[in-house]
Design an enzyme around this catalytic site. Structure first.
Site, PDB file in Angstrom:
ATOM      1  N   LYS A   1       0.802  -1.225   0.000  1.00  0.00           N
ATOM      2  CA  LYS A   1       0.000   0.000   0.000  1.00  0.00           C
ATOM      3  C   LYS A   1       0.838   1.281   0.000  1.00  0.00           C
ATOM      4  O   LYS A   1       0.439   2.277  -0.590  1.00  0.00           O
ATOM      5  CB  LYS A   1      -0.931   0.022   1.210  1.00  0.00           C
ATOM      6  CG  LYS A   1      -2.048  -1.003   1.168  1.00  0.00           C
ATOM      7  CD  LYS A   1      -2.986  -0.772   2.343  1.00  0.00           C
ATOM      8  CE  LYS A   1      -4.003  -1.876   2.488  1.00  0.00           C
ATOM      9  NZ  LYS A   1      -4.991  -1.570   3.532  1.00  0.00           N
TER      10      LYS A   1
ATOM     11  N   ASP B   1      -9.696   3.184   2.689  1.00  0.00           N
ATOM     12  CA  ASP B   1      -9.719   2.654   4.061  1.00  0.00           C
ATOM     13  C   ASP B   1     -10.356   3.632   5.051  1.00  0.00           C
ATOM     14  O   ASP B   1     -11.068   3.211   5.964  1.00  0.00           O
ATOM     15  CB  ASP B   1      -8.303   2.308   4.528  1.00  0.00           C
ATOM     16  CG  ASP B   1      -7.763   1.043   3.876  1.00  0.00           C
ATOM     17  OD1 ASP B   1      -8.574   0.175   3.501  1.00  0.00           O
ATOM     18  OD2 ASP B   1      -6.539   0.926   3.740  1.00  0.00           O
TER      19      ASP B   1
ATOM     20  N   ALA C   1       0.103   3.162  15.163  1.00  0.00           N
ATOM     21  CA  ALA C   1       0.541   4.291  14.314  1.00  0.00           C
ATOM     22  C   ALA C   1       1.022   3.805  12.956  1.00  0.00           C
ATOM     23  O   ALA C   1       1.850   4.431  12.316  1.00  0.00           O
ATOM     24  CB  ALA C   1       1.650   5.064  15.030  1.00  0.00           C
TER      25      ALA C   1
END
Ligand code: ATR
Length: 287
Positions: free
Chosen positions: A76, A113, A140
């Site tokens: 990604k 997302d 994170a």
């Protein structure tokens, strides 16, 4: 049926998901279900692509006649530098999970997302309000970036971010501005005081991983608890929250909802997360 879709117009819609590993992906199940439901003439396939082959694989999409593809771990972030046009939301999140092959073969990168997280939260916890109080985000990584972007865009005024590695949390907070503050990982339970939402974006609680160690005692009873982990579907965090009377939203719902804008982007069809689709996905997780 009956919608003016590319599939309905006779074109064969070929799409897939690139990842490594890829065998576990539920994306083929989701998109092939929608193709059947909407009468789209097409097929969605898993594509096992190693990271060193990602650029060649992406560049091969137009030549192979793909309408688009999705990207999953570990592609990604790396894909950002390999795509011709990055949608502003994807640029802000720093990750691409959907690639559209444009007329002429240019590649456009999107991130769905953040949308998926928020759409599912609204569906499964309809009483949640973005401005009801601070949100606590655990983790994170890439998923945390999408959740933070989604919550900020909805109007959440304060996000308390906590991560095992503080530097990653500081970096994320700096990228998203002063509505995001960092709390020490050891203080995660105390940080729940006054919160209206708790989100786990770490891999803790996933099958085969350690449990998430957090005490929910300080979390107000009206707060919503959500987890992006979906194996198991009911994580220990969600089970604990549910037992305490909190509204919860689960990771499978996020997975299903993030697929909606992807399908629209490369197939031109507005699909829905129906009870039938969810039941299919739940059954596949149990198998
Ligand atoms: P994703 O892109 O899916 O968010 P990731 O980037 O690998 O995946 O992020 C995983 C998150 O889970 C990180 O926040 C990670 O914390 P670190 O930044 O400290 O690595 C968190 N995580 C994974 N294993 C953990 C553990 N055992 N304890 C605490 N946090 C953990």
């Amino acid at each position: 049926m009956g919608t003016a879709t590319a599939g309905a117009s006779g074109r064969f819609i070929l799409a897939g998901v690139m990842g490594d590993p890829i065998a576990h992906s539920r994306s083929p199940l989701i998109y092939n279900h929608w193709m059947g439901e909407h009468g789209v003439n097409g097929r969605y396939v898993p594509l096992h692509v190693r990271i060193e082959n990602l650029e060649a694989a992406l560049r091969g999409l137009p030549a192979l006649g793909f309408a688009g593809c999705n990207l999953t771990i570990p592609h990604k972030v790396k894909a950002l530098g390999m795509i011709d046009a990055i949608d502003p939301v994807a640029a802000r999140i720093g990750a691409v999970n959907c690639v559209v092959v444009e007329e002429g073969g240019a590649l456009r990168g999107l991130n769905t997302d953040a949308y998926g997280y928020v759409a599912n939260l609204k569906e499964q916890a309809p009483l949640w309000r973005p401005d009801a109080g601070p949100a606590i985000v655990l983790g994170a990584g890439g998923a945390a970036r999408a959740v933070v972007a989604g919550l900020l865009d909805e109007g959440t005024r304060e996000i308390r971010l906590t991560n095992r590695t503080p530097a990653a949390a500081e970096e994320l907070a700096a990228a998203f501005g002063d509505r995001v503050s960092v709390v020490g990982w050891q203080d995660r339970s105390a940080a729940l005081a006054g919160a209206s939402l708790l989100v786990n974006t770490t891999s803790l609680g996933m099958a085969g991983k350690p449990a998430l160690d957090i005490a929910l005692d300080d979390l107000p009873s009206q707060a919503v608890v959500s987890d992006i982990v979906y194996v198991p579907l009911e994580t220990p965090l969600l089970a604990d929250a549910r037992a305490r009377g909190h509204a919860v939203s689960d990771g499978l719902g996020m997975l299903l909802h993030q697929a909606v804008p992807s399908f629209r982007a490369w197939a031109g069809v507005d699909a829905a997360v129906t009870p039938a689709l969810r039941a299919l996905a739940v059954a596949s997780l149990a198998a």
